[in-house]
Scaffold this motif. Structure first.
Motif, PDB file in Angstrom:
ATOM      1  N   ALA A 291       0.828  -1.210   0.000  1.00  0.00           N
ATOM      2  CA  ALA A 291       0.000   0.000   0.000  1.00  0.00           C
ATOM      3  C   ALA A 291       0.864   1.264   0.000  1.00  0.00           C
ATOM      4  O   ALA A 291       0.515   2.265  -0.631  1.00  0.00           O
ATOM      5  N   GLY A 292       2.005   1.233   0.689  1.00  0.00           N
ATOM      6  CA  GLY A 292       2.896   2.394   0.699  1.00  0.00           C
ATOM      7  C   GLY A 292       3.424   2.704  -0.690  1.00  0.00           C
ATOM      8  O   GLY A 292       3.471   3.866  -1.106  1.00  0.00           O
ATOM      9  N   GLY A 293       3.827   1.666  -1.419  1.00  0.00           N
ATOM     10  CA  GLY A 293       4.300   1.862  -2.786  1.00  0.00           C
ATOM     11  C   GLY A 293       3.199   2.376  -3.701  1.00  0.00           C
ATOM     12  O   GLY A 293       3.433   3.239  -4.548  1.00  0.00           O
ATOM     13  N   SER A 294       1.982   1.879  -3.492  1.00  0.00           N
ATOM     14  CA  SER A 294       0.851   2.358  -4.293  1.00  0.00           C
ATOM     15  C   SER A 294       0.587   3.838  -4.019  1.00  0.00           C
ATOM     16  O   SER A 294       0.303   4.609  -4.931  1.00  0.00           O
ATOM     17  N   GLY A 295       0.713   4.232  -2.754  1.00  0.00           N
ATOM     18  CA  GLY A 295       0.555   5.640  -2.414  1.00  0.00           C
ATOM     19  C   GLY A 295       1.626   6.499  -3.054  1.00  0.00           C
ATOM     20  O   GLY A 295       1.347   7.608  -3.537  1.00  0.00           O
ATOM     21  N   LEU A 296       2.862   5.991  -3.092  1.00  0.00           N
ATOM     22  CA  LEU A 296       3.949   6.738  -3.740  1.00  0.00           C
ATOM     23  C   LEU A 296       3.708   6.887  -5.235  1.00  0.00           C
ATOM     24  O   LEU A 296       3.977   7.938  -5.815  1.00  0.00           O
ATOM     25  N   VAL A 297       3.189   5.837  -5.869  1.00  0.00           N
ATOM     26  CA  VAL A 297       2.883   5.914  -7.302  1.00  0.00           C
ATOM     27  C   VAL A 297       1.808   6.973  -7.559  1.00  0.00           C
ATOM     28  O   VAL A 297       1.945   7.816  -8.453  1.00  0.00           O
ATOM     29  N   LEU A 298       0.741   6.948  -6.764  1.00  0.00           N
ATOM     30  CA  LEU A 298      -0.315   7.953  -6.941  1.00  0.00           C
ATOM     31  C   LEU A 298       0.209   9.361  -6.684  1.00  0.00           C
ATOM     32  O   LEU A 298      -0.143  10.302  -7.403  1.00  0.00           O
ATOM     33  N   LEU A 299       1.055   9.518  -5.672  1.00  0.00           N
ATOM     34  CA  LEU A 299       1.634  10.828  -5.379  1.00  0.00           C
ATOM     35  C   LEU A 299       2.504  11.313  -6.533  1.00  0.00           C
ATOM     36  O   LEU A 299       2.465  12.496  -6.901  1.00  0.00           O
ATOM     37  N   ALA A 300       3.285  10.416  -7.130  1.00  0.00           N
ATOM     38  CA  ALA A 300       4.127  10.794  -8.271  1.00  0.00           C
ATOM     39  C   ALA A 300       3.281  11.232  -9.461  1.00  0.00           C
ATOM     40  O   ALA A 300       3.595  12.236 -10.122  1.00  0.00           O
ATOM     41  N   VAL A 301       2.196  10.523  -9.727  1.00  0.00           N
ATOM     42  CA  VAL A 301       1.333  10.877 -10.855  1.00  0.00           C
ATOM     43  C   VAL A 301       0.638  12.207 -10.602  1.00  0.00           C
ATOM     44  O   VAL A 301       0.558  13.063 -11.493  1.00  0.00           O
ATOM     45  N   VAL A 302       0.137  12.415  -9.389  1.00  0.00           N
ATOM     46  CA  VAL A 302      -0.531  13.676  -9.064  1.00  0.00           C
ATOM     47  C   VAL A 302       0.464  14.843  -9.156  1.00  0.00           C
ATOM     48  O   VAL A 302       0.144  15.908  -9.696  1.00  0.00           O
ATOM     49  N   THR A 303       1.679  14.632  -8.662  1.00  0.00           N
ATOM     50  CA  THR A 303       2.696  15.690  -8.739  1.00  0.00           C
ATOM     51  C   THR A 303       3.038  16.021 -10.179  1.00  0.00           C
ATOM     52  O   THR A 303       3.131  17.202 -10.553  1.00  0.00           O
ATOM     53  N   ALA A 304       3.213  14.989 -11.019  1.00  0.00           N
ATOM     54  CA  ALA A 304       3.506  15.230 -12.440  1.00  0.00           C
ATOM     55  C   ALA A 304       2.350  15.953 -13.119  1.00  0.00           C
ATOM     56  O   ALA A 304       2.567  16.869 -13.919  1.00  0.00           O
ATOM     57  N   ALA A 305       1.108  15.567 -12.790  1.00  0.00           N
ATOM     58  CA  ALA A 305      -0.052  16.228 -13.394  1.00  0.00           C
ATOM     59  C   ALA A 305      -0.140  17.689 -12.960  1.00  0.00           C
ATOM     60  O   ALA A 305      -0.446  18.567 -13.780  1.00  0.00           O
ATOM     61  N   LEU A 306       0.127  17.963 -11.699  1.00  0.00           N
ATOM     62  CA  LEU A 306       0.096  19.359 -11.228  1.00  0.00           C
ATOM     63  C   LEU A 306       1.184  20.194 -11.886  1.00  0.00           C
ATOM     64  O   LEU A 306       0.949  21.347 -12.258  1.00  0.00           O
ATOM     65  N   CYS A 307       2.382  19.627 -12.020  1.00  0.00           N
ATOM     66  CA  CYS A 307       3.470  20.362 -12.683  1.00  0.00           C
ATOM     67  C   CYS A 307       3.106  20.662 -14.138  1.00  0.00           C
ATOM     68  O   CYS A 307       3.340  21.769 -14.628  1.00  0.00           O
ATOM     69  N   ALA A 308       2.528  19.660 -14.820  1.00  0.00           N
ATOM     70  CA  ALA A 308       2.133  19.870 -16.215  1.00  0.00           C
ATOM     71  C   ALA A 308       0.992  20.871 -16.318  1.00  0.00           C
ATOM     72  O   ALA A 308       0.935  21.661 -17.270  1.00  0.00           O
ATOM     73  N   TRP A 309       0.090  20.878 -15.340  1.00  0.00           N
ATOM     74  CA  TRP A 309      -1.013  21.828 -15.352  1.00  0.00           C
ATOM     75  C   TRP A 309      -0.509  23.256 -15.124  1.00  0.00           C
ATOM     76  O   TRP A 309      -0.981  24.200 -15.757  1.00  0.00           O
ATOM     77  N   MET A 310       0.477  23.400 -14.228  1.00  0.00           N
ATOM     78  CA  MET A 310       0.989  24.741 -13.931  1.00  0.00           C
ATOM     79  C   MET A 310       1.844  25.302 -15.062  1.00  0.00           C
ATOM     80  O   MET A 310       1.827  26.501 -15.321  1.00  0.00           O
ATOM     81  N   LEU A 311       2.604  24.433 -15.711  1.00  0.00           N
ATOM     82  CA  LEU A 311       3.486  24.876 -16.789  1.00  0.00           C
ATOM     83  C   LEU A 311       3.426  23.825 -17.886  1.00  0.00           C
ATOM     84  O   LEU A 311       4.080  22.786 -17.801  1.00  0.00           O
ATOM     85  N   LEU A 312       2.627  24.062 -18.914  1.00  0.00           N
ATOM     86  CA  LEU A 312       2.311  23.065 -19.930  1.00  0.00           C
ATOM     87  C   LEU A 312       3.528  22.393 -20.570  1.00  0.00           C
ATOM     88  O   LEU A 312       3.498  21.188 -20.804  1.00  0.00           O
ATOM     89  N   PRO A 313       4.625  23.089 -20.864  1.00  0.00           N
ATOM     90  CA  PRO A 313       5.774  22.394 -21.460  1.00  0.00           C
ATOM     91  C   PRO A 313       6.347  21.275 -20.574  1.00  0.00           C
ATOM     92  O   PRO A 313       6.991  20.363 -21.077  1.00  0.00           O
ATOM     93  N   LEU A 314       6.095  21.337 -19.269  1.00  0.00           N
ATOM     94  CA  LEU A 314       6.572  20.262 -18.395  1.00  0.00           C
ATOM     95  C   LEU A 314       5.867  18.943 -18.661  1.00  0.00           C
ATOM     96  O   LEU A 314       6.347  17.887 -18.258  1.00  0.00           O
ATOM     97  N   ALA A 315       4.727  18.991 -19.344  1.00  0.00           N
ATOM     98  CA  ALA A 315       4.007  17.756 -19.668  1.00  0.00           C
ATOM     99  C   ALA A 315       4.862  16.834 -20.526  1.00  0.00           C
ATOM    100  O   ALA A 315       4.745  15.616 -20.438  1.00  0.00           O
TER     101      ALA A 315
END
Length: 197
Positions: free
Chosen positions: A151-175
């Motif tokens: 479950a800890g690893g699954s939480g880390l995966v979700l956190l990584a995806v959410v962080t990447a999505a937020l970065c891409a949302w804030m600055l589109l070229p980061l996508a």
């Protein structure tokens, strides 16, 4: 990712900065390879394999990435992409129906979101497994077990995806760079799982 070397004379940057640059170049290569949507699972799986090789002192370069990806043009990879695309379209259609004001729509939307997140989590963890290079069904079965047991690893995966999505949302070229750090996070979670057992 334990293979850290010391800085050689004449090196401008240390080994961690080199890994960071390699992750960004692999991320950009992965973003390009994901453009025909059906290739997305194979592209992410290949990125994880290349970054896993960095821990075994193999180069993690875009050239190695494309060389490995070229060997992966098989029907199973395209089928995995078709399943992922069909799941995404079904998820979008379910949420659109839930937003249409049908009775029980809120409960249905929550249930559809939970199923969608779970399916995405298993799919992402499957991409990180070495079995995904040759056998997608085995990788998905093992990833489903990993998602429940770790479950800890699954939480880390979700956190990584959410962080990447937020970065891409804030600055589109980061996508275009986001797949690299996501692949690194997926690989690190899988390596952590294998070293923990």
């Amino acid at each position: 990712m334990s293979g850290t070397r010391t800085r050689e004379p004449g090196d401008v940057f240390g080994p961690r900065t080199t890994l960071f640059a390699d992750v960004l170049s692999v991320g950009l290569a992965t973003a390009v390879a994901c453009l025909p949507v059906l290739t997305a699972p194979a592209a992410l799986s290949t990125a994880c394999a290349v970054l896993r090789g960095a821990g075994e002192d193999r180069p993690a370069t875009a050239g190695r990435y494309f060389a490995l990806l070229r060997r992966r043009t098989r029907a199973g990879d395209l089928a995995a992409g078709a399943v992922a695309l069909a799941g995404l379209l079904l998820f979008a259609a379910d949420l659109a129906l839930a937003g249409a004001g049908l009775p029980g729509a809120r409960l249905f939307a929550v249930l559809a979101a939970a199923i969608g997140v779970s399916a995405a989590l298993v799919g992402l963890r499957a991409c990180a497994r070495p079995e995904s290079l040759t056998d997608w069904p085995a990788a998905v079965r093992a990833a489903a077990g990993d998602a429940v047991r770790d479950a800890g690893g699954s939480g880390l995966v979700l956190l990584a995806v959410v962080t990447a999505a937020l970065c891409a949302w804030m600055l589109l070229p980061l996508a275009f760079l986001a797949p690299g750090p996501v692949a690194l996070a997926l690989t690190a979670v899988d390596v952590r799982r294998t070293q923990g057992s």
